[in-house]
Enzyme design. Structure first.
Site, PDB file in Angstrom:
ATOM      1  N   GLY A  12       0.834  -1.193   0.000  1.00 50.29           N
ATOM      2  CA  GLY A  12       0.000   0.000   0.000  1.00 50.29           C
ATOM      3  C   GLY A  12       0.869   1.242   0.000  1.00 50.29           C
ATOM      4  O   GLY A  12       2.012   1.222  -0.433  1.00 50.29           O
ATOM      5  N   CYS A  13       0.338   2.306   0.516  1.00 53.83           N
ATOM      6  CA  CYS A  13       1.048   3.584   0.558  1.00 53.83           C
ATOM      7  C   CYS A  13       2.336   3.463   1.365  1.00 53.83           C
ATOM      8  O   CYS A  13       2.333   2.982   2.491  1.00 53.83           O
ATOM      9  CB  CYS A  13       0.140   4.641   1.187  1.00 53.83           C
ATOM     10  SG  CYS A  13       0.943   6.227   1.430  1.00 53.83           S
ATOM     11  N   PHE A  14       3.429   3.932   0.786  1.00 55.55           N
ATOM     12  CA  PHE A  14       4.700   3.799   1.491  1.00 55.55           C
ATOM     13  C   PHE A  14       4.777   4.649   2.746  1.00 55.55           C
ATOM     14  O   PHE A  14       5.536   4.342   3.659  1.00 55.55           O
ATOM     15  CB  PHE A  14       5.916   4.003   0.594  1.00 55.55           C
ATOM     16  CG  PHE A  14       5.954   5.190  -0.334  1.00 55.55           C
ATOM     17  CD1 PHE A  14       5.305   6.381  -0.082  1.00 55.55           C
ATOM     18  CD2 PHE A  14       6.693   5.090  -1.498  1.00 55.55           C
ATOM     19  CE1 PHE A  14       5.374   7.450  -0.945  1.00 55.55           C
ATOM     20  CE2 PHE A  14       6.779   6.157  -2.386  1.00 55.55           C
ATOM     21  CZ  PHE A  14       6.114   7.344  -2.111  1.00 55.55           C
TER      22      PHE A  14
END
Length: 179
Positions: A12-14
């Site tokens: 997902g979003c880093f």
């Protein structure tokens, strides 16, 4: 420090992954970046448009005397949903896919065994779709993405998505957190 002292993970979003791993004792650094694509030196904008094939990833450098690779995998698989293809929470697209980019055969064997055990134990209702691929290249993300949660804890996305993952790590892995 050897290559085996690094783990490269996409879930997902880093911003979420980086902030969660920074809570762990033994993590020396967690750097946001891009992996698994077909374009050299990708930009955030191109990755978000799906033009490069990269996943948002985090490269974790850790002290194996304090934290084992298996510990990192346990945290990783508990802070994102490895059963949804190209999606994590509100984020949708191939750049948000679940992936482990292994650095050597030992890591590959460990993550394959780890996933097999999760599947055998029925930890998730659906099959794990996490990609297990060799690390070809890690591209560090732009400077404004590094330490994003630390710099922007009250932004709506961070409050709604990053903070709960950080809190989960602090609670569930209290014995491994750096407090």
């Amino acid at each position: 420090m050897s290559e085996s002292d690094r783990a490269t993970l996409a879930g997902g979003c880093f911003w979420c992954i980086e902030a969660a791993f920074k809570q762990l004792d033994g993590v020396e650094s967690a750097v946001s970046g891009y992996c698994g694509g077909h374009v050299d030196d990708p930009t955030y904008e191109a990755v978000c448009r799906g033009e490069t094939g990269h996943a948002e990833a985090v490269q974790v450098t850790y002290d194996p005397d304090v934290l084992a690779y298996e510990d990192l995998l346990e945290v990783f698989f508990s802070i994102h949903n490895p059963t949804t293809k190209d999606r994590e929470g509100p984020d949708v697209g191939t750049q948000y896919r679940s992936a482990v980019y292994y650095h050597d055969d030992g890591q590959r064997e460990t993550v394959e065994r780890f996933v097999d055990e999760l599947e055998a134990e029925g930890v998730y209702d659906d099959p794990i779709v996490t990609e297990i691929e060799p690390l070809e290249r890690f591209w560090e993300a732009e400077a404004y993405h590094q330490d994003y949660f630390e710099k922007n804890p009250n932004k709506p996305y961070c409050a709604a998505n990053v903070r709960p993952k950080v809190q989960k790590v602090r609670e569930k892995f209290a014995g491994h957190t750096a407090d």
